[in-house]
Enzyme design. Structure first.
Site, mmCIF file in Angstrom:
data_model
loop_
_atom_site.group_PDB
_atom_site.id
_atom_site.type_symbol
_atom_site.label_atom_id
_atom_site.label_comp_id
_atom_site.label_asym_id
_atom_site.label_seq_id
_atom_site.Cartn_x
_atom_site.Cartn_y
_atom_site.Cartn_z
ATOM 1 N N ASN A 72 50.396 33.713 50.989
ATOM 2 C CA ASN A 72 50.464 33.465 52.383
ATOM 3 C C ASN A 72 49.250 33.972 53.112
ATOM 4 O OD1 ASN A 72 50.249 36.335 52.106
ATOM 5 N ND2 ASN A 72 52.521 36.806 52.720
ATOM 6 N N ASP A 103 55.145 32.002 51.519
ATOM 7 C CA ASP A 103 55.444 33.308 51.497
ATOM 8 C C ASP A 103 56.179 33.638 50.469
ATOM 9 O OD1 ASP A 103 55.214 35.712 53.518
ATOM 10 O OD2 ASP A 103 57.181 35.639 52.903
ATOM 11 N N PHE A 144 51.605 38.680 41.529
ATOM 12 C CA PHE A 144 50.468 39.416 41.807
ATOM 13 C C PHE A 144 50.876 40.024 43.316
ATOM 14 C CE2 PHE A 144 48.244 37.183 38.843
ATOM 15 C CZ PHE A 144 47.748 38.281 37.792
ATOM 16 N N ALA A 155 51.939 41.746 46.303
ATOM 17 C CA ALA A 155 52.482 42.936 46.850
ATOM 18 C C ALA A 155 51.543 43.527 47.693
ATOM 19 C CB ALA A 155 52.969 43.741 45.645
ATOM 20 N N PHE A 156 52.226 44.502 48.518
ATOM 21 C CA PHE A 156 51.514 45.545 49.167
ATOM 22 C C PHE A 156 51.387 46.641 48.519
ATOM 23 C CE2 PHE A 156 53.790 43.473 53.109
ATOM 24 C CZ PHE A 156 52.816 42.690 53.541
ATOM 25 N N TYR A 206 55.753 52.849 47.487
ATOM 26 C CA TYR A 206 55.276 51.854 46.564
ATOM 27 C C TYR A 206 55.501 51.821 45.102
ATOM 28 C CZ TYR A 206 51.529 49.716 44.078
ATOM 29 O OH TYR A 206 50.693 48.781 42.953
ATOM 30 N N LYS A 225 57.938 48.829 42.846
ATOM 31 C CA LYS A 225 57.584 48.128 41.802
ATOM 32 C C LYS A 225 58.597 48.394 40.477
ATOM 33 C CE LYS A 225 53.833 45.960 42.786
ATOM 34 N NZ LYS A 225 53.417 44.666 42.192
ATOM 35 N N ARG A 249 43.753 64.082 49.366
ATOM 36 C CA ARG A 249 44.913 63.027 49.704
ATOM 37 C C ARG A 249 45.886 63.051 49.358
ATOM 38 N NH1 ARG A 249 43.148 56.878 48.332
ATOM 39 N NH2 ARG A 249 43.947 57.582 46.288
HETATM 40 N N1 UDP Z 1 38.924 58.480 46.483
HETATM 41 C C1 UDP Z 1 37.873 59.401 47.341
HETATM 42 N N2 UDP Z 1 37.444 59.171 48.577
HETATM 43 C C2 UDP Z 1 37.706 57.563 49.126
HETATM 44 C C3 UDP Z 1 38.755 57.004 48.192
HETATM 45 C C4 UDP Z 1 39.228 57.183 46.963
HETATM 46 O O1 UDP Z 1 37.856 60.359 46.691
HETATM 47 O O2 UDP Z 1 37.138 57.534 49.918
HETATM 48 C C5 UDP Z 1 39.502 59.083 45.273
HETATM 49 C C6 UDP Z 1 41.031 58.965 45.593
HETATM 50 O O3 UDP Z 1 41.453 60.556 45.925
HETATM 51 C C7 UDP Z 1 41.268 58.813 43.929
HETATM 52 C C8 UDP Z 1 40.199 58.106 43.386
HETATM 53 O O4 UDP Z 1 39.191 58.146 44.177
HETATM 54 O O5 UDP Z 1 41.317 60.154 43.229
HETATM 55 C C9 UDP Z 1 40.738 56.632 43.353
HETATM 56 O O6 UDP Z 1 41.215 56.112 44.306
HETATM 57 P P1 UDP Z 1 41.638 54.756 44.985
HETATM 58 O O7 UDP Z 1 42.200 54.718 46.396
HETATM 59 O O8 UDP Z 1 40.266 53.771 44.483
HETATM 60 O O9 UDP Z 1 42.618 54.363 43.850
HETATM 61 P P2 UDP Z 1 44.280 54.844 43.350
HETATM 62 O O10 UDP Z 1 43.881 55.729 42.393
HETATM 63 O O11 UDP Z 1 44.478 55.475 44.722
HETATM 64 O O12 UDP Z 1 44.889 53.893 42.950
#
Ligand code: UDP
Length: 327
Positions: A32, A50, A72, A74-75, A140, A144, A280
């Protein structure tokens, strides 16, 4: 075979489209273009549509005499799925069910589905095997997991054959350097670090350095996008009515955030300024695959296991296309 790649203009989908074509399959991308890129798909191979357009999907499957589907689309942003679960259940669950119904209507029953390590939630054991309980910790992951379950049920009831491939951290780009990762907004570690190398960003912020890991930063298993693609090809060969494949796809090696940043420094020769921020939310300390089941079931071995090699392919793409695919 004649393959329809749903989400074929996206990052992983576009690499799969290329590998499938190179292997001699007849391939169309169905996308889409919400996050996909027209330029990621070879001329004349893109069908714009879509997941929710059931009749168009059915017609596309029938008219092109499709033998198998790769899904493939997906959000895929964890944080966004927590803030806006409706978006994720609508697209990833309802959209996938619409695809499965179109497949039934067109009598296409083979599908390879992009699943994820997020279906495991916080794993009890590292490396993660498929015996790990699937208990997602965000919408998320749930979206899945629901589709994985639907595929199992459709297989029993309607004679589907499926592979649910649980990706770890998809990364890198085609070594040709002409297709690669281009997300807006970008949230993934490697492209963000390379944007710092390109001077497009001031610094990379490490999300937490107080994890129980050797250097205090999160450990992930980075698997090259072409290795994911080759696993799809192998899974495709195995599909038949009643076949169920559920495997992890990872390199089997973990790298910390700091190791990834260092690899980017070595590959690019740039300084790359680093800041440290808070954790995070929702990030488990360590996610590394035990991919031995994929090796046994599919005969799959990832070609890229070294983070520097993976980053080098990503860098080739980003350096040549600093604005990604452009507008
Ligand atoms: N990460 C980070 N800084 C950023 C983006 C990601 O330290 O600006 C870290 C994140 O906390 C994780 C790893 O990098 O431990 C991989 O993150 P990414 O978002 O690439 O993939 P995910 O593991 O979320 O699928």
């Amino acid at each position: 075979m004649r393959i329809l790649v749903i989400g074929g203009a996206g990052y992983i989908g576009s690499h799969a489209v290329r590998l499938l074509s190179q292997a001699g399959h007849e391939v169309w991308a169905y996308d889409n273009l919400v996050y996909g890129h027209r330029r990621a798909v070879p001329e004349g191979r893109l069908i714009e549509g879509d997941l929710h357009e059931g009749p168009l999907l059915t017609r596309t499957l029938k008219e092109n005499k499709i033998d198998a589907v790769m899904h493939f689309a997906a959000f895929a942003q964890v944080g966004e799925s927590v803030a806006d679960p409706a978006k994720y259940y609508q697209n990833n669950v309802v959209g996938s069910l619409s695809l499965l119904e179109a497949m039934r209507a067109a009598d296409v029953r083979k599908i390879v589905f992009s699943s994820t390590t997020a279906t495991y939630g916080v794993p009890q054991q590292i490396p993660i095997t498929e015996a790990e309980i699937q208990k997602p910790i965000n919408p998320y992951g749930y979206s899945k997991l629901v589709v994985e379950q639907a595929l199992a049920d459709y297989t029993k009831a309607y004679g589907f054959g499926y592979a649910a491939l649980r990706y770890f951290n998809a990364s890198g780009a085609s070594p040709a350097g002409d297709i690669g990762e281009d997300h807006t907004p970008e949230t993934h570690l490697i492209p963000l670090v390379l944007q710092v190398a390109l001077g497009q960003r001031e610094a990379i912020t490490v999300f937490g350095q107080d994890y129980p890991t050797p250097d205090g930063t999160c450990i992930r298993d980075y698997v090259h996008v072409d290795d994911l693609g080759s696993a799809h090809l192998m899974a495709l060969d195995k599909l038949a009515p009643g076949v169920e494949i559920r495997v992890n796809l990872g390199s089997g090696r973990g790298y910390s955030v700091r190791e990834v940043i260092d690899a980017c420094r070595r590959v690019t020769g740039k300084e790359i300024k680093e800041l440290v921020g808070p954790r995070r939310p929702g990030d488990p300390p360590e996610l590394v695959a035990d991919a031995s089941l994929a090796r046994r079931t599919l005969g799959w071995t990832p070609r890229y296991t070294d983070i520097e090699e993976i980053v080098a392919t990503a860098w080739r793409w980003h350096e040549a296309h600093p604005q990604g695919y452009g507008k």
